[in-house]
Scaffold this motif. Sequence first.
Motif, PDB file in Angstrom:
ATOM      1  N   ALA A   1     -22.920  50.278  59.061  1.00  0.00           N
ATOM      2  CA  ALA A   1     -22.160  51.392  58.578  1.00  0.00           C
ATOM      3  C   ALA A   1     -22.891  52.651  58.452  1.00  0.00           C
ATOM      4  O   ALA A   1     -24.065  52.762  57.983  1.00  0.00           O
ATOM      5  CB  ALA A   1     -21.584  51.134  57.103  1.00  0.00           C
ATOM      6  N   HIS A   2     -22.274  53.762  58.962  1.00  0.00           N
ATOM      7  CA  HIS A   2     -22.859  54.925  58.941  1.00  0.00           C
ATOM      8  C   HIS A   2     -21.736  56.177  58.926  1.00  0.00           C
ATOM      9  O   HIS A   2     -20.563  55.699  59.376  1.00  0.00           O
ATOM     10  CB  HIS A   2     -23.635  55.444  59.942  1.00  0.00           C
ATOM     11  CG  HIS A   2     -22.990  55.462  61.546  1.00  0.00           C
ATOM     12  ND1 HIS A   2     -22.842  54.164  62.203  1.00  0.00           N
ATOM     13  CD2 HIS A   2     -22.756  56.182  62.381  1.00  0.00           C
ATOM     14  CE1 HIS A   2     -22.405  54.295  63.358  1.00  0.00           C
ATOM     15  NE2 HIS A   2     -21.982  55.513  63.500  1.00  0.00           N
ATOM     16  N   PRO A   3     -21.808  57.048  58.435  1.00  0.00           N
ATOM     17  CA  PRO A   3     -20.795  58.284  58.379  1.00  0.00           C
ATOM     18  C   PRO A   3     -20.520  59.258  59.329  1.00  0.00           C
ATOM     19  O   PRO A   3     -21.498  59.282  59.981  1.00  0.00           O
ATOM     20  CB  PRO A   3     -21.188  58.789  56.771  1.00  0.00           C
ATOM     21  CG  PRO A   3     -22.499  58.882  56.950  1.00  0.00           C
ATOM     22  CD  PRO A   3     -23.031  57.781  57.975  1.00  0.00           C
ATOM     23  N   HIS A   4     -19.564  59.977  59.388  1.00  0.00           N
ATOM     24  CA  HIS A   4     -19.207  60.950  60.285  1.00  0.00           C
ATOM     25  C   HIS A   4     -18.270  61.913  59.619  1.00  0.00           C
ATOM     26  O   HIS A   4     -17.542  61.561  58.710  1.00  0.00           O
ATOM     27  CB  HIS A   4     -18.642  60.746  61.440  1.00  0.00           C
ATOM     28  CG  HIS A   4     -19.472  59.823  62.644  1.00  0.00           C
ATOM     29  ND1 HIS A   4     -20.478  60.568  63.061  1.00  0.00           N
ATOM     30  CD2 HIS A   4     -19.317  58.521  63.009  1.00  0.00           C
ATOM     31  CE1 HIS A   4     -21.101  59.376  63.976  1.00  0.00           C
ATOM     32  NE2 HIS A   4     -20.336  58.255  63.985  1.00  0.00           N
ATOM     33  N   THR A   5     -18.397  63.289  60.015  1.00  0.00           N
ATOM     34  CA  THR A   5     -17.576  64.512  59.475  1.00  0.00           C
ATOM     35  C   THR A   5     -17.426  65.407  60.778  1.00  0.00           C
ATOM     36  O   THR A   5     -18.184  65.440  61.320  1.00  0.00           O
ATOM     37  CB  THR A   5     -18.083  65.201  58.214  1.00  0.00           C
ATOM     38  OG1 THR A   5     -19.455  65.879  58.667  1.00  0.00           O
ATOM     39  CG2 THR A   5     -18.228  64.469  57.101  1.00  0.00           C
TER      40      THR A   5
ATOM     41  N   SER B   1     -16.396  56.273  57.710  1.00  0.00           N
ATOM     42  CA  SER B   1     -17.458  55.440  58.129  1.00  0.00           C
ATOM     43  C   SER B   1     -17.176  54.302  59.017  1.00  0.00           C
ATOM     44  O   SER B   1     -16.035  53.963  58.896  1.00  0.00           O
ATOM     45  CB  SER B   1     -18.515  55.016  56.816  1.00  0.00           C
ATOM     46  OG  SER B   1     -17.360  54.102  56.139  1.00  0.00           O
ATOM     47  N   HIS B   2     -18.260  53.825  59.829  1.00  0.00           N
ATOM     48  CA  HIS B   2     -17.774  52.722  60.639  1.00  0.00           C
ATOM     49  C   HIS B   2     -18.958  51.979  61.317  1.00  0.00           C
ATOM     50  O   HIS B   2     -20.128  52.329  60.866  1.00  0.00           O
ATOM     51  CB  HIS B   2     -16.979  53.224  62.009  1.00  0.00           C
ATOM     52  CG  HIS B   2     -18.093  54.041  62.972  1.00  0.00           C
ATOM     53  ND1 HIS B   2     -17.897  53.906  64.359  1.00  0.00           N
ATOM     54  CD2 HIS B   2     -18.895  55.264  62.880  1.00  0.00           C
ATOM     55  CE1 HIS B   2     -18.575  54.826  65.055  1.00  0.00           C
ATOM     56  NE2 HIS B   2     -19.389  55.218  64.317  1.00  0.00           N
ATOM     57  N   THR B   3     -18.850  50.862  61.787  1.00  0.00           N
ATOM     58  CA  THR B   3     -19.810  50.060  62.506  1.00  0.00           C
ATOM     59  C   THR B   3     -19.478  49.791  64.020  1.00  0.00           C
ATOM     60  O   THR B   3     -18.090  49.911  64.312  1.00  0.00           O
ATOM     61  CB  THR B   3     -20.010  48.770  61.712  1.00  0.00           C
ATOM     62  OG1 THR B   3     -18.473  47.932  61.988  1.00  0.00           O
ATOM     63  CG2 THR B   3     -20.142  48.876  60.275  1.00  0.00           C
ATOM     64  N   GLU B   4     -20.330  49.728  64.756  1.00  0.00           N
ATOM     65  CA  GLU B   4     -20.187  49.427  66.071  1.00  0.00           C
ATOM     66  C   GLU B   4     -21.393  48.230  66.433  1.00  0.00           C
ATOM     67  O   GLU B   4     -22.548  48.509  66.383  1.00  0.00           O
ATOM     68  CB  GLU B   4     -20.410  50.677  66.979  1.00  0.00           C
ATOM     69  CG  GLU B   4     -19.048  51.316  67.174  1.00  0.00           C
ATOM     70  CD  GLU B   4     -19.542  52.631  67.993  1.00  0.00           C
ATOM     71  OE1 GLU B   4     -20.437  53.302  67.546  1.00  0.00           O
ATOM     72  OE2 GLU B   4     -18.861  52.914  69.076  1.00  0.00           O
ATOM     73  N   VAL B   5     -20.696  46.990  66.920  1.00  0.00           N
ATOM     74  CA  VAL B   5     -21.775  45.981  67.244  1.00  0.00           C
ATOM     75  C   VAL B   5     -21.100  45.462  68.525  1.00  0.00           C
ATOM     76  O   VAL B   5     -20.089  45.110  68.778  1.00  0.00           O
ATOM     77  CB  VAL B   5     -21.660  44.868  66.198  1.00  0.00           C
ATOM     78  CG1 VAL B   5     -22.670  43.838  66.500  1.00  0.00           C
ATOM     79  CG2 VAL B   5     -22.162  45.646  64.883  1.00  0.00           C
TER      80      VAL B   5
HETATM   81 MN    MN Z   1     -20.846  56.439  64.836  1.00  0.00          MN
END
Ligand code: MN
Length: 313
Positions: A59-63, A103-107
């Motif tokens: 998990a990490h954020p973006h704006t 926030s999102h995850t990519e795996v």
């Molecule tokens: Mn990202």
Amino acid sequence: MTPQVDVLTSREVPLGGPRAMRVRRTLPQRHRSLIGAWCFVDHYGPDDVDETGGMVLPAHPHTGLQTASWLFGGELEHRDSVGSLATVRPGELNLMTAGRGISHTEVSTTDTTVLHGAQLWIALPDDSRHTEPRFEHFAPPPVRGPGWEARVFIGSAFGATSPVVTHTPLLGAEVMLAPGRTLDIEVEESFEHGVLLDVGNLEVEGEQIKPSDLTYVPSGRATLTVTALEESRLLLLGGPPFGEEIVMWWNFIGRTHEEIAGFREEWQQQITADGEVVDSGTEVAIGRFGLVDLDLPPIPAPELPNVRLKLRR
Ligand code: MN
């Protein structure tokens, strides 16, 4: 006189940490921050997942941006704090609008043996950068002609139009070319363009480029000419010059140093309990970035640099 094209070469960057998968980044770079609203271009693979470990982004954020995930091979599982759970597949656009915060995850999935794709960011203009976060998926039907095939995932080209919503005029398309094929692509004259070569050997406006190069083509032309010296696959990106100054740092886009510092602080508070980064995002109060459930600890923000973050134009 027509301005010349500019070939931006890539640099290798670890994604998500020093031991993580490596990507080839062409935007932003010192001399160019944006092509239209496109502000971030990472190209990766084809990577043997057994060797690289694949993509593991907790998990990490973006704006203030949209992320566009486009794969050539392999699969990713995407989860985000607006409740999306999606499989990202080759030839299908996954567009996440961070807006005010997500926030999102990519795996990469367990079935994936080879991972190959591009991760692209789109800067949101000031009047829509605080929009509500959302997630969209679109699988563009291919359009074909002799010796070429295109998938228009954002905007309009090749007689096809994507229904995906953007906040500035924009173009994103995958194009495959047979060996020896020259294509005069009709483009918007007000758009500047970027051509990212995935595989093959390509000339863009007469300039030969190699895989992972991003060719910048200034606005003011009605056609963009590409010639495949070998079978080639490219991404065509475009949009009118963005015209706003932005501050980009880590996963955030804002307008000032202080705003970015604030986003960072909010993320750190959200993922910290009793002075420690939590094991999973589920134990803390929901803040600006919401929560995303994955069995991995979230990614803490790096320290801000000791100098003020600079405006990019
Ligand atoms: Mn990202």
